[in-house]
Design an enzyme around this catalytic site. Structure first.
Site, PDB file in Angstrom:
ATOM      1  CG  HIS A   6      -1.857   1.071   1.361  1.00  0.00           C
ATOM      2  ND1 HIS A   6      -1.856   1.958   2.412  1.00  0.00           N
ATOM      3  CD2 HIS A   6      -2.873   1.446   0.540  1.00  0.00           C
ATOM      4  CE1 HIS A   6      -2.839   2.815   2.243  1.00  0.00           C
ATOM      5  NE2 HIS A   6      -3.466   2.538   1.127  1.00  0.00           N
ATOM      6  CG  HIS A  47      -2.886   9.423   0.199  1.00  0.00           C
ATOM      7  ND1 HIS A  47      -3.655  10.183   1.059  1.00  0.00           N
ATOM      8  CD2 HIS A  47      -3.573   8.268   0.013  1.00  0.00           C
ATOM      9  CE1 HIS A  47      -4.742   9.508   1.389  1.00  0.00           C
ATOM     10  NE2 HIS A  47      -4.717   8.336   0.776  1.00  0.00           N
TER      11      HIS A  47
HETATM   12  O1  G3P Z   1      -6.669   1.843  -2.708  1.00  0.00           O
HETATM   13  C1  G3P Z   1      -6.825   1.434  -1.378  1.00  0.00           C
HETATM   14  C2  G3P Z   1      -6.602   2.568  -0.426  1.00  0.00           C
HETATM   15  O2  G3P Z   1      -5.387   3.176  -0.745  1.00  0.00           O
HETATM   16  C3  G3P Z   1      -7.709   3.583  -0.455  1.00  0.00           C
HETATM   17  O3  G3P Z   1      -7.577   4.576   0.494  1.00  0.00           O
HETATM   18  O4  G3P Z   1      -6.897   6.759   1.350  1.00  0.00           O
HETATM   19  O5  G3P Z   1      -5.283   4.895   1.454  1.00  0.00           O
HETATM   20  O6  G3P Z   1      -5.851   5.945  -0.730  1.00  0.00           O
HETATM   21  P1  G3P Z   1      -6.344   5.585   0.642  1.00  0.00           P
HETATM   22 MG    MG Z   2      -4.743   4.715  -2.070  1.00  0.00          MG
END
Ligand code: G3P
Ligand code: MG
Length: 232
Positions: A6, A47
Site C-alpha cells: 500500500h 496521496h
Molecule cells: O486503494 C486502497 C486505499 O489506498 C484507499 O484509500 O486513502 O489509502 O488511498 P487511501
Molecule cells: Mg490509495
C-alpha cells in the site's frame, strides 16, 4: 490471498516514493498500490491534495508547478515521482494498482498509458485502475473497456457489490471497517474480486483470509507474507 504493498512499502519507507516501490518489489509482493494527482500536464504519485504531510513543503498541490513540486523532499531525500517513473521502475514485475485521486486524472491517464505502452513496453493487463470517484471509472471503461477497474468504497452499500457490477469492474475495494461476509459473497457471486484496505495486523489479515477476501492492501508487505504463511 494476495498482498498489495500500500503506497509501496510505506510502513518502512516514505510512502508513494520510488524507494518505497523498489523495496516493495524486493519484498516480492503480488502488487503495488499508488495514488495519483495531476500537476500541470503530468500525473504525479502522491496521496494528499496538500503536500504538507508527505513532503517538507506546505500548501495545496495545485499551487505548485511540476518543477517546484520535484524540488520537495518526500522523505529520505526522495522526490515526488511521476507515474511514468513508477511504470518504468515496476517494469511489469508485478501488478500495479493505480488509484486516481484527482478528479482531472482519467483523460491524462489514458494519454500517459498509451505513451508508456509504446515507449516502456508497459503491459496494460498488469494494471488495475481504482478510484472512489466512480465517474472516472465509467469514463475509463467507455474508452478502454479492457482495462481492469477497482471500484473503491468506504461504506457497506445497501445493494452490496451492485455498484461495482454496474461499472464492469474487476474488483471491489472495501475499507476493512465495513467488509463483511455478505459483501464478499455478493461480490463473488457477481464474479468480482474483493480487495480490502488497509490491513496492518496479522490477526486481521488471517480473519480476512478466512472470510475469502482475495487481496489485502498492507503497509508491510514482507511481514504480511509471513503472517499468512504462519497461518497455513
Ligand atoms: O486503494 C486502497 C486505499 O489506498 C484507499 O484509500 O486513502 O489509502 O488511498 P487511501
Ligand atoms: Mg490509495
Amino acid at each position: 490471498m494476495k498482498i498489495i504493498a500500500h503506497r509501496g512499502y510505506s510502513g518502512l519507507y516514505p510512502e508513494n516514493t520510488l524507494l518505497a516501490i523498489r523495496k516493495a518489489l524486493d519484498a516480492g509482493c503480488d502488487g503495488i498500490e499508488i495514488d495519483l494527482y495531476r500537476v500541470e500536464d503530468t500525473l504525479v504519485v502522491i496521496h494528499d491534495a496538500d503536500v504538507s504531510r508527505t513532503t517538507n513543503g506546505t500548501g495545496l498541490l495545485n499551487n505548485f508547478n511540476l518543477q517546484q513540486l520535484q524540488l520537495l523532499d518526500a522523505g529520505q531525500g526522495q522526490r515526488v515521482p511521476t507515474l511514468m517513473q513508477v511504470l518504468q521502475l515496476v517494469n511489469n514485475q508485478c501488478l500495479l494498482n493505480i488509484e486516481l485521486k484527482g478528479a482531472d486524472t482519467a483523460g491524462l491517464l489514458l494519454q500517459e498509458l498509451a505513451t508508456a505502452e509504446q515507449q516502456l513496453g508497459t503491459r496494460p493487463e498488469l494494471l488495475l485502475i481504482s478510484s472512489f470517484n466512480h465517474h472516472l471509472l465509467r469514463f475509463l471503461h467507455q474508452h478502454r473497456p479492457e482495462l481492469k477497474l477497482g471500484a473503491l468504497t468506504a461504506s457497506l452499500p445497501l445493494d452490496y457489490a451492485a455498484f461495482a457490477s454496474q461499472l464492469a469492474a474487476f474488483s471491489v475495494h472495501c475499507d476493512q471497517d465495513f467488509i463483511d461476509e455478505r459483501l464478499v459473497q455478493d461480490a463473488h457471486q457477481r464474479g468480482l474480486q474483493v480487495w480490502v484496505y488497509t490491513v496492518n495486523s496479522a490477526v486481521r489479515a488471517r480473519q480476512l483470509h478466512q472470510l475469502g477476501v482475495d487481496a489485502i492492501f498492507c503497509n508491510y508487505p514482507l511481514e504480511a507474507k509471513n503472517w499468512l504463511s504462519a497461518a497455513d
